[in-house]
Design a protein around this motif. Structure first.
Motif, PDB file in Angstrom:
ATOM      1  N   ALA A  54       0.833  -1.209   0.000  1.00 39.46           N
ATOM      2  CA  ALA A  54       0.000   0.000   0.000  1.00 39.46           C
ATOM      3  C   ALA A  54       0.868   1.261   0.000  1.00 39.46           C
ATOM      4  O   ALA A  54       0.532   2.252  -0.659  1.00 39.46           O
ATOM      5  N   CYS A  55       1.993   1.220   0.712  1.00 38.11           N
ATOM      6  CA  CYS A  55       2.921   2.361   0.724  1.00 38.11           C
ATOM      7  C   CYS A  55       3.502   2.604  -0.659  1.00 38.11           C
ATOM      8  O   CYS A  55       3.632   3.753  -1.102  1.00 38.11           O
ATOM      9  N   LYS A  56       3.845   1.535  -1.343  1.00 35.25           N
ATOM     10  CA  LYS A  56       4.403   1.670  -2.702  1.00 35.25           C
ATOM     11  C   LYS A  56       3.364   2.239  -3.661  1.00 35.25           C
ATOM     12  O   LYS A  56       3.659   3.132  -4.461  1.00 35.25           O
ATOM     13  N   VAL A  57       2.150   1.722  -3.586  1.00 39.50           N
ATOM     14  CA  VAL A  57       1.070   2.224  -4.443  1.00 39.50           C
ATOM     15  C   VAL A  57       0.782   3.693  -4.117  1.00 39.50           C
ATOM     16  O   VAL A  57       0.599   4.512  -5.022  1.00 39.50           O
ATOM     17  N   ALA A  58       0.755   4.031  -2.845  1.00 38.76           N
ATOM     18  CA  ALA A  58       0.509   5.418  -2.432  1.00 38.76           C
ATOM     19  C   ALA A  58       1.618   6.335  -2.941  1.00 38.76           C
ATOM     20  O   ALA A  58       1.339   7.463  -3.378  1.00 38.76           O
ATOM     21  N   THR A  59       2.866   5.889  -2.894  1.00 38.52           N
ATOM     22  CA  THR A  59       3.989   6.683  -3.388  1.00 38.52           C
ATOM     23  C   THR A  59       3.809   7.013  -4.862  1.00 38.52           C
ATOM     24  O   THR A  59       3.928   8.172  -5.276  1.00 38.52           O
ATOM     25  N   ILE A  60       3.522   5.999  -5.652  1.00 33.11           N
ATOM     26  CA  ILE A  60       3.318   6.205  -7.088  1.00 33.11           C
ATOM     27  C   ILE A  60       2.104   7.108  -7.326  1.00 33.11           C
ATOM     28  O   ILE A  60       2.144   8.004  -8.177  1.00 33.11           O
ATOM     29  N   SER A  61       1.052   6.917  -6.553  1.00 34.16           N
ATOM     30  CA  SER A  61      -0.151   7.733  -6.700  1.00 34.16           C
ATOM     31  C   SER A  61       0.112   9.203  -6.388  1.00 34.16           C
ATOM     32  O   SER A  61      -0.370  10.091  -7.095  1.00 34.16           O
ATOM     33  N   VAL A  62       0.882   9.471  -5.345  1.00 34.20           N
ATOM     34  CA  VAL A  62       1.208  10.850  -4.993  1.00 34.20           C
ATOM     35  C   VAL A  62       2.000  11.499  -6.130  1.00 34.20           C
ATOM     36  O   VAL A  62       1.741  12.646  -6.521  1.00 34.20           O
ATOM     37  N   ILE A  63       2.960  10.774  -6.691  1.00 34.82           N
ATOM     38  CA  ILE A  63       3.744  11.307  -7.811  1.00 34.82           C
ATOM     39  C   ILE A  63       2.829  11.610  -9.001  1.00 34.82           C
ATOM     40  O   ILE A  63       2.907  12.690  -9.602  1.00 34.82           O
ATOM     41  N   LEU A  64       1.957  10.677  -9.330  1.00 37.99           N
ATOM     42  CA  LEU A  64       1.047  10.890 -10.462  1.00 37.99           C
ATOM     43  C   LEU A  64       0.103  12.068 -10.215  1.00 37.99           C
ATOM     44  O   LEU A  64      -0.166  12.858 -11.132  1.00 37.99           O
ATOM     45  N   LEU A  65      -0.395  12.195  -8.997  1.00 37.90           N
ATOM     46  CA  LEU A  65      -1.292  13.305  -8.681  1.00 37.90           C
ATOM     47  C   LEU A  65      -0.568  14.649  -8.643  1.00 37.90           C
ATOM     48  O   LEU A  65      -1.196  15.698  -8.808  1.00 37.90           O
ATOM     49  N   ALA A  66       0.747  14.631  -8.461  1.00 37.20           N
ATOM     50  CA  ALA A  66       1.519  15.884  -8.430  1.00 37.20           C
ATOM     51  C   ALA A  66       1.893  16.373  -9.829  1.00 37.20           C
ATOM     52  O   ALA A  66       2.279  17.535  -9.986  1.00 37.20           O
ATOM     53  N   ILE A  67       1.772  15.521 -10.828  1.00 35.43           N
ATOM     54  CA  ILE A  67       2.174  15.914 -12.184  1.00 35.43           C
ATOM     55  C   ILE A  67       1.434  17.143 -12.691  1.00 35.43           C
ATOM     56  O   ILE A  67       2.074  18.079 -13.181  1.00 35.43           O
TER      57      ILE A  67
END
Length: 184
Positions: A54-67
């Protein structure tokens, strides 16, 4: 809604999830980590793999949402990446700065400062990119570092029993409390 998902839920999962896993031995010995939602609860070993994923998925999600925000203001992505990197470095081996006195507090200050800085750049849609001359910037770093030292004091006995080195286990509760006081 996007701010809420990335800023609150996902970022919290990244920041706290690794710590929840790697602090298990300390958390089960810590009276603050009982049934109270306020101080958190220990994550059972059977759930560690799920929480890490879940931490890994959240990390990728935060990066994608910051684009989208970083297209307008490129510094935003830099601050988001600093926050995510500091979070993983603080909580997760092999680096795990949480177990390295003084570096743990510097990392915590950097982590929360960078979360603040990413929001500062986007505040009110102004796109303010200059942190120079921003008085809150320095205070936020020191306040968060001091708060981390304070929580290390609260957890000193449990961390010591679990053989986790923190500023409080290395310097003692009184010295760590003093350092917390001068940074707060």
């Amino acid at each position: 809604m996007i701010k809420f998902l990335s800023g609150r839920l996902l970022t919290r999962k990244v920041v706290m999830g690794g710590s929840d896993i790697h602090d298990y031995e300390s958390d089960i010995k810590n009276p603050r980590k009982g049934q109270s939602w306020l101080d958190g609860r220990s994550v059972e070993k059977v759930d560690h793999a799920f929480v890490l994923q879940a931490c890994k998925v959240a990390t990728i999600s935060v990066i994608l949402l910051a684009i989208p925000a970083s297209v307008q203001i490129p510094q935003t992505m830099a601050y988001v990446l600093i926050a995510l990197g500091a979070s993983w470095a603080y909580t997760t081996p092999p680096i795990r700065l949480k177990g390295r006195p003084f570096l743990d507090s510097i990392c915590a200050g950097t982590l929360y400062w960078s979360i603040w800085a990413s929001g500062f750049c986007l505040r009110d849609g102004e796109g303010s990119t200059s942190l120079q001359g921003s008085n809150p910037s320095v205070w936020i770093f020191f306040f968060c570092a001091g708060l981390q030292i304070f929580t290390a004091v609260l957890d000193q006995k449990a961390d010591s029993a679990a053989d986790i080195r923190t500023i409080a286990t290395a310097c003692g509760e009184r010295m760590a409390a003093f350092l917390s006081t001068i940074t707060l």
